[in-house]
Motif scaffolding. Structure first.
Motif, PDB file in Angstrom:
ATOM      1  N   ASP A 136       0.825  -1.206   0.000  1.00  0.00           N
ATOM      2  CA  ASP A 136       0.000   0.000   0.000  1.00  0.00           C
ATOM      3  C   ASP A 136       0.860   1.257   0.000  1.00  0.00           C
ATOM      4  O   ASP A 136       1.516   1.572   0.996  1.00  0.00           O
ATOM      5  CB  ASP A 136      -0.927  -0.001   1.227  1.00  0.00           C
ATOM      6  N   GLY A 174     -10.030  -6.081   5.058  1.00  0.00           N
ATOM      7  CA  GLY A 174     -10.571  -6.070   6.399  1.00  0.00           C
ATOM      8  C   GLY A 174     -11.550  -4.905   6.449  1.00  0.00           C
ATOM      9  O   GLY A 174     -11.223  -3.797   6.012  1.00  0.00           O
ATOM     10  N   GLU A 193     -12.475  -9.681   8.685  1.00  0.00           N
ATOM     11  CA  GLU A 193     -11.488  -9.879   7.629  1.00  0.00           C
ATOM     12  C   GLU A 193     -12.168 -10.489   6.410  1.00  0.00           C
ATOM     13  O   GLU A 193     -12.776 -11.554   6.486  1.00  0.00           O
ATOM     14  CB  GLU A 193     -10.340 -10.777   8.126  1.00  0.00           C
ATOM     15  N   LYS A 194     -12.092  -9.779   5.296  1.00  0.00           N
ATOM     16  CA  LYS A 194     -12.612 -10.231   4.000  1.00  0.00           C
ATOM     17  C   LYS A 194     -14.023 -10.840   4.111  1.00  0.00           C
ATOM     18  O   LYS A 194     -14.234 -12.039   3.883  1.00  0.00           O
ATOM     19  CB  LYS A 194     -11.636 -11.221   3.364  1.00  0.00           C
ATOM     20  N   ILE A 206      -9.839  -1.430   5.584  1.00  0.00           N
ATOM     21  CA  ILE A 206      -8.537  -1.178   6.210  1.00  0.00           C
ATOM     22  C   ILE A 206      -7.483  -1.157   5.107  1.00  0.00           C
ATOM     23  O   ILE A 206      -7.432  -2.034   4.257  1.00  0.00           O
ATOM     24  CB  ILE A 206      -8.180  -2.310   7.202  1.00  0.00           C
TER      25      ILE A 206
END
Ligand code: G1P
Length: 301
Positions: A136, A174, A193-194, A206
């Motif tokens: 990222d 997330g 999460e996912k 996130i």
């Protein structure tokens, strides 16, 4: 309980296999792929340095030595370039190796992001720390990490940086559910999460920037495998949010997912358009390319 402490350390997990980037990442760590004139990992390290951090902890695995070498001092190369009077290059390479203190710990098994963070427990110790994910990249006026540190000075709790995504993308991240308590800051209620499509109303995803209190380590030790059979940081954060306040911060800036082929291309264009020596000519080129797509296609005879 909340001691206001300086944030001095940043953890950067770089142990991942980079399967999304094969075959490019077969022999080269994906973190060493170039955006314009430097590897992606250098942008991450520069963000950390610009945020006033003193020490970086890389979580590595086999085959990632190129990352450590990149930030090391290369005596032979330095001498060779000096002999050839390549002063600017000498300075640039010295600058990279002098950026910040770096230590590495090995993640011995690929058990997930949560497990990678847990391997740094003894090196981080009992103090707040940042986590940055190498995929990222964030372009912003104030470095994303510094924005989070500034919030932390006001309210010393744990933070995740978030951005809005469309509902067809939530399953890739997330996701945070929470209530806005001040501009861009949300008190976390639930984190998943996912999540499977349709299982959350929230669009807050996130991104790879976290500022965490060290009690996350105890929770990571108790976290069992979650999504994909891996020990997920998001699951430990959910447990943290149950124990004490935790916040999501909608950062100011643009994030690029450089671990994805299209995101990587977008990052190259964005960073090239900011590059002091290349931006003007590159802008002209981009406009020409865009124009060429607008021209009507020639009719075939
Ligand atoms: C990781 C985290 C996820 C987060 C994402 C951001 O997932 O587990 O919560 O949204 O990074 O890039 P990964 O992309 O490694 O699968």
């Amino acid at each position: 309980m909340n001691q206001r402490k300086k944030v001095r350390k940043a953890v950067i997990p770089v142990a991942g296999m980079g399967t999304r980037f094969l075959p490019a990442s077969k022999a080269i760590p994906k973190e060493m792929l170039t955006i314009v004139d430097r590897p992606t990992i250098q942008y991450i390290v520069e963000e950390v340095v610009a945020s006033g951090i003193e020490e970086i902890i890389f979580v590595t695995s086999e085959g990632k030595a190129a990352i450590e070498n990149h930030f090391d001092y290369d005596f032979q190369l330095d001498a060779l370039l000096k002999k050839k009077n390549k002063t600017k290059l000498v300075e640039e390479l010295r600058h990279i190796s002098n950026l910040i203190d770096i230590v590495s710990v090995r993640q011995k098994k690929p058990l997930g992001l949560g497990h990678a963070i847990l391997t740094t427990k003894n090196v981080v110790g009992n103090e707040p720390f940042l986590v940055l994910l190498g995929d990222d990249l964030v372009q912003s006026k104030v470095p994303c990490c510094l924005q989070m540190i500034n919030l932390f000075q006001e309210l010393p709790e744990s933070y995740v940086a978030v951005q809005r995504v469309s509902s067809d993308q939530t399953h890739q991240y997330g996701i945070v559910e929470g209530d806005e308590i001040q501009d861009r800051v949300f008190k976390v209620g639930r984190m998943i999460e996912k999540p499977a499509p349709g299982t959350t109303e929230s669009d807050m995803a996130i991104i790879g920037r976290y500022l965490l209190q060290p009690d996350i380590f105890d929770l990571l030790e108790k976290t069992t495998p979650g999504h994909g059979g891996e020990i997920q940081l998001t699951d430990a954060l959910q447990a943290l949010a149950m124990r004490r306040a935790m916040y999501a911060y909608e950062f100011e800036g643009t994030r690029y997912d450089a671990g994805d082929k299209l995101g990587y291309l977008k990052a190259i264009v964005a960073f090239a358009l900011q590059h002091p020596e290349l931006k003007d000519e590159f802008r002209v080129h981009i406009m020409e390319v865009a124009d060429s797509f607008k021209k009507p296609a020639k009719k075939s005879k």
